[in-house]
Design a protein around this motif. Structure first.
Motif, mmCIF file in Angstrom:
data_model
loop_
_atom_site.group_PDB
_atom_site.id
_atom_site.type_symbol
_atom_site.label_atom_id
_atom_site.label_comp_id
_atom_site.label_asym_id
_atom_site.label_seq_id
_atom_site.Cartn_x
_atom_site.Cartn_y
_atom_site.Cartn_z
ATOM 1 N N VAL A 10 0.911 -1.212 0.108
ATOM 2 C CA VAL A 10 -0.034 -0.056 -0.016
ATOM 3 C C VAL A 10 0.652 0.956 -0.251
ATOM 4 C CG1 VAL A 10 -1.513 1.309 1.413
ATOM 5 C CG2 VAL A 10 -2.072 -1.275 1.035
ATOM 6 N N VAL A 11 1.927 1.176 0.867
ATOM 7 C CA VAL A 11 2.610 2.706 1.142
ATOM 8 C C VAL A 11 3.566 2.671 -0.062
ATOM 9 C CG1 VAL A 11 4.455 3.763 2.434
ATOM 10 C CG2 VAL A 11 2.926 2.367 3.557
ATOM 11 N N GLU A 12 4.182 1.819 -0.789
ATOM 12 C CA GLU A 12 5.020 1.780 -1.949
ATOM 13 C C GLU A 12 4.026 2.129 -3.141
ATOM 14 O OE1 GLU A 12 8.336 1.385 -2.625
ATOM 15 O OE2 GLU A 12 8.509 1.141 -0.313
ATOM 16 N N ALA A 13 2.885 1.698 -3.327
ATOM 17 C CA ALA A 13 1.774 2.036 -4.254
ATOM 18 C C ALA A 13 1.749 3.752 -4.122
ATOM 19 C CB ALA A 13 0.769 1.113 -4.297
ATOM 20 N N ALA A 14 1.435 4.064 -2.797
ATOM 21 C CA ALA A 14 0.848 5.425 -2.736
ATOM 22 C C ALA A 14 1.815 6.572 -2.702
ATOM 23 C CB ALA A 14 0.172 5.295 -1.498
ATOM 24 N N VAL A 15 3.259 6.316 -2.212
ATOM 25 C CA VAL A 15 4.211 7.233 -2.144
ATOM 26 C C VAL A 15 4.849 7.538 -3.644
ATOM 27 C CG1 VAL A 15 6.468 7.859 -1.411
ATOM 28 C CG2 VAL A 15 4.643 6.647 -0.093
ATOM 29 N N SER A 16 4.618 9.127 -3.830
ATOM 30 C CA SER A 16 4.927 9.446 -5.276
ATOM 31 C C SER A 16 6.449 9.365 -5.522
ATOM 32 C CB SER A 16 4.395 10.941 -5.662
ATOM 33 O OG SER A 16 5.084 11.877 -4.537
ATOM 34 N N GLU A 17 7.361 9.769 -4.454
ATOM 35 C CA GLU A 17 8.853 9.815 -4.484
ATOM 36 C C GLU A 17 9.291 9.479 -3.136
ATOM 37 O OE1 GLU A 17 12.117 13.193 -5.497
ATOM 38 O OE2 GLU A 17 9.961 13.715 -5.384
ATOM 39 N N TRP A 18 10.456 8.667 -3.241
ATOM 40 C CA TRP A 18 11.087 8.329 -1.898
ATOM 41 C C TRP A 18 12.372 9.414 -1.745
ATOM 42 C CZ3 TRP A 18 9.013 5.479 2.063
ATOM 43 C CH2 TRP A 18 7.884 4.819 1.650
ATOM 44 N N LEU A 19 12.717 9.828 -0.941
ATOM 45 C CA LEU A 19 13.990 10.917 -0.494
ATOM 46 C C LEU A 19 14.706 10.239 0.700
ATOM 47 C CD1 LEU A 19 12.232 14.050 -0.198
ATOM 48 C CD2 LEU A 19 13.115 13.411 -2.250
ATOM 49 N N ARG A 42 10.244 11.413 15.985
ATOM 50 C CA ARG A 42 9.041 11.077 15.255
ATOM 51 C C ARG A 42 8.250 12.182 14.691
ATOM 52 N NH1 ARG A 42 6.659 5.983 15.486
ATOM 53 N NH2 ARG A 42 4.647 7.106 15.172
ATOM 54 N N GLN A 43 9.220 13.060 14.200
ATOM 55 C CA GLN A 43 8.452 14.360 13.293
ATOM 56 C C GLN A 43 8.619 14.049 12.197
ATOM 57 O OE1 GLN A 43 8.201 17.606 15.436
ATOM 58 N NE2 GLN A 43 8.132 15.853 16.761
ATOM 59 N N LEU A 44 9.346 12.980 11.630
ATOM 60 C CA LEU A 44 9.201 12.373 10.381
ATOM 61 C C LEU A 44 9.085 10.723 10.382
ATOM 62 C CD1 LEU A 44 11.697 14.407 8.251
ATOM 63 C CD2 LEU A 44 9.462 14.417 7.885
ATOM 64 N N LEU A 45 8.708 10.201 9.260
ATOM 65 C CA LEU A 45 8.973 8.672 9.200
ATOM 66 C C LEU A 45 9.834 8.226 8.191
ATOM 67 C CD1 LEU A 45 5.314 7.310 10.254
ATOM 68 C CD2 LEU A 45 7.441 7.329 11.778
ATOM 69 N N ALA A 46 10.328 7.056 8.249
ATOM 70 C CA ALA A 46 11.088 6.655 7.142
ATOM 71 C C ALA A 46 11.023 5.247 7.181
ATOM 72 C CB ALA A 46 12.549 6.994 7.018
ATOM 73 N N ARG A 47 11.280 4.579 5.843
ATOM 74 C CA ARG A 47 11.381 2.952 5.829
ATOM 75 C C ARG A 47 12.745 2.593 5.106
ATOM 76 N NH1 ARG A 47 6.897 0.470 1.803
ATOM 77 N NH2 ARG A 47 5.933 0.012 3.841
ATOM 78 N N ARG A 48 13.059 1.336 5.463
ATOM 79 C CA ARG A 48 14.345 0.864 4.334
ATOM 80 C C ARG A 48 13.579 0.235 3.370
ATOM 81 N NH1 ARG A 48 18.970 2.183 6.625
ATOM 82 N NH2 ARG A 48 19.053 2.555 8.897
ATOM 83 N N ARG A 49 14.348 0.613 2.127
ATOM 84 C CA ARG A 49 13.812 0.261 0.968
ATOM 85 C C ARG A 49 15.096 -0.176 0.058
ATOM 86 N NH1 ARG A 49 12.434 3.850 -2.546
ATOM 87 N NH2 ARG A 49 10.825 2.667 -3.395
ATOM 88 N N GLY A 50 14.853 -0.991 -1.269
ATOM 89 C CA GLY A 50 15.690 -1.319 -2.074
ATOM 90 C C GLY A 50 16.779 -2.302 -1.515
ATOM 91 N N GLU A 51 17.549 -2.741 -2.802
ATOM 92 C CA GLU A 51 18.451 -3.686 -2.529
ATOM 93 C C GLU A 51 19.539 -3.229 -1.402
ATOM 94 O OE1 GLU A 51 21.192 -4.693 -5.688
ATOM 95 O OE2 GLU A 51 19.344 -5.050 -7.076
#
Length: 128
Positions: A10-19, A42-51
């Protein structure tokens, strides 16, 4: 991770761009240490992505403000409410980017449209 009907995240499909953290630091006109502090607080959230498992932040969390780019108005308060409702970072990301027909759109869309009061009201209700 929660998936859509076609099996995509859901998140990958909805996020337009990752920084990346350095990208966010550049956009906010600050340094990487400050962005990491925003994540820790917790002023921002992030996730680990990619290879390479790169820490990535949705571009939707940064918006133009009167004095230049800033953290999305209302996001920090919403994240506190979601944490109070015992949402993990991943669950909070999913909630923020899941469409809600009664808003309409996603909670992030509503925050970007300056409808933060309604978003925070809904986030607060999750704790009960």
């Amino acid at each position: 991770m929660s998936e859509t009907q076609d099996g995509t995240d859901v998140v990958e499909a909805a996020v337009s761009e990752w920084l990346t953290v350095p990208d966010v630091a550049e956009r906010l006109g600050t340094d990487v240490i400050k962005v990491r502090a925003l994540l820790k607080d917790r002023q921002l959230l992030a996730r680990r992505r990619g290879e390479r498992d790169v820490l990535s932040i949705p571009a939707e969390f940064v918006q133009d403000g009167p004095d230049g780019p800033q953290v999305l108005k209302g996001l920090p308060g919403t994240l506190v409410l979601l944490a109070d409702a015992r949402y993990s970072d991943e669950e909070a990301l999913r909630w923020l980017f899941t469409a809600d027909d009664t808003l309409p759109g996603t909670p992030v869309d509503a925050l970007r449209a300056n409808r933060g009061t309604e978003v925070r009201r809904r986030a607060q209700a999750l704790g009960f």
